[in-house]
Enzyme design. Sequence first.
Site, mmCIF file in Angstrom:
data_model
loop_
_atom_site.group_PDB
_atom_site.id
_atom_site.type_symbol
_atom_site.label_atom_id
_atom_site.label_comp_id
_atom_site.label_asym_id
_atom_site.label_seq_id
_atom_site.Cartn_x
_atom_site.Cartn_y
_atom_site.Cartn_z
ATOM 1 N N TYR A 180 5.440 0.359 11.164
ATOM 2 C CA TYR A 180 5.508 0.974 9.685
ATOM 3 C C TYR A 180 4.481 2.081 9.865
ATOM 4 O O TYR A 180 4.675 3.072 9.195
ATOM 5 C CB TYR A 180 4.972 -0.340 8.907
ATOM 6 C CG TYR A 180 4.688 0.384 7.646
ATOM 7 C CD1 TYR A 180 5.385 0.786 6.799
ATOM 8 C CD2 TYR A 180 3.160 0.324 7.291
ATOM 9 C CE1 TYR A 180 4.717 1.530 5.581
ATOM 10 C CE2 TYR A 180 2.638 0.894 6.257
ATOM 11 C CZ TYR A 180 3.666 1.549 5.319
ATOM 12 O OH TYR A 180 3.239 2.067 4.312
ATOM 13 N N GLU A 204 -3.563 3.756 4.907
ATOM 14 C CA GLU A 204 -2.512 3.119 5.566
ATOM 15 C C GLU A 204 -3.059 1.751 6.194
ATOM 16 O O GLU A 204 -2.615 0.760 6.183
ATOM 17 C CB GLU A 204 -1.616 3.770 6.547
ATOM 18 C CG GLU A 204 -0.796 4.676 5.972
ATOM 19 C CD GLU A 204 0.214 4.208 4.795
ATOM 20 O OE1 GLU A 204 0.427 3.062 5.114
ATOM 21 O OE2 GLU A 204 0.714 4.812 3.968
ATOM 22 N N ASP A 245 8.827 -0.989 5.045
ATOM 23 C CA ASP A 245 7.576 -1.872 4.731
ATOM 24 C C ASP A 245 8.197 -3.142 3.895
ATOM 25 O O ASP A 245 9.519 -2.954 3.696
ATOM 26 C CB ASP A 245 6.419 -1.241 4.261
ATOM 27 C CG ASP A 245 7.075 -1.232 2.648
ATOM 28 O OD1 ASP A 245 7.980 -0.968 2.410
ATOM 29 O OD2 ASP A 245 5.975 -1.426 1.656
#
Length: 302
Positions: A118, A35, A136
């Site tokens: 997010y 991520e 997102d």
Amino acid sequence: MQQIHNSINRWYSRNARDLPWRRPGVSGWEVMVSEFMLQQTPVVRVLPVYEEWMRRWPRPQDLAAEPLSEALKAWGRLGYPRRAQRLHAAAVEITTEYNGEVPRTEAELLSLPGIGDYTAAAIACFAFGERTVVVDTNIRRVHARLFGGMALPEPTPRASEFARAREVQPEEHQIANMWNISVMELGALVCTARSPKCEQCPVFEQCAWIAAGQPAPHYTPKGQSWKGTDRQIRGAIMAILREHEQAVPERSFLNDLAQESHAKYLALEKLGSPLEQRERALAGLLKDGLAVADEDGIRLPS
DNA sequence: CAAACGTGGTA
DNA sequence: TTACCAAGTTT
């Protein structure tokens, strides 16, 4: 709505990309590293760096034991090196405050450096199966078209978008978690920003944007400046520092490189940036802790 | 809240 | 070739 849930989730089960951070049984750390790297960065560029990163630092404490300079060098040319800095800092905090275990709640994740709304929701959902509302850029775009009838979402996220994202989620926990990744993948592969592949879309029939006749965006994207910016100079300086184990004399960055023609610093020389800008860029890197100065010159932080 | 923050592929 | 864009966060 349930029909839409089923259609997109079924589409995902047949079309999802096989990515290393999606393999069954991946650790929280693996999801977390992916991520961080995927923030504002395409999957294809992340893959090779991710593989090497995980091979080298399979647990948070493995990275935490390394100096920041190693993280910055391994980050390579992924861009936004502050992400590597924050990932390193987060690894240290996980090691010292969480006994080396990536926290599983959104609130705890959110408190770590480099993790915003997010990323906290994504790690909690994808790694730990927590029920979260992931929003997102892909999901925002799908929602804007499918439910809003607009070509693109607003430039800056609105509170109403998050409210809508919550409302359109499936009720059942497992279905909702799959919905998070399914919609994201649909936005990445089909409902793309430029030239979406609507003929491949599993919810073409239900799409409000299609129904409205695919109206054009109601605004023109602002665009990201690059040429001649401080960012460009910062990137060039960081590229040089990554290649030099020892400190690089400060004058190497600030002299008139075009005249002295230091072959080693070709990257900066080609830019032909004003001295004032090089000073500002270097000062910014020092201020941000991405570089340090000592009596020998400039180097990556230990 | 607008602006800053890297990089390279694609149209 | 220029401009947009890619799983955002921080100040």
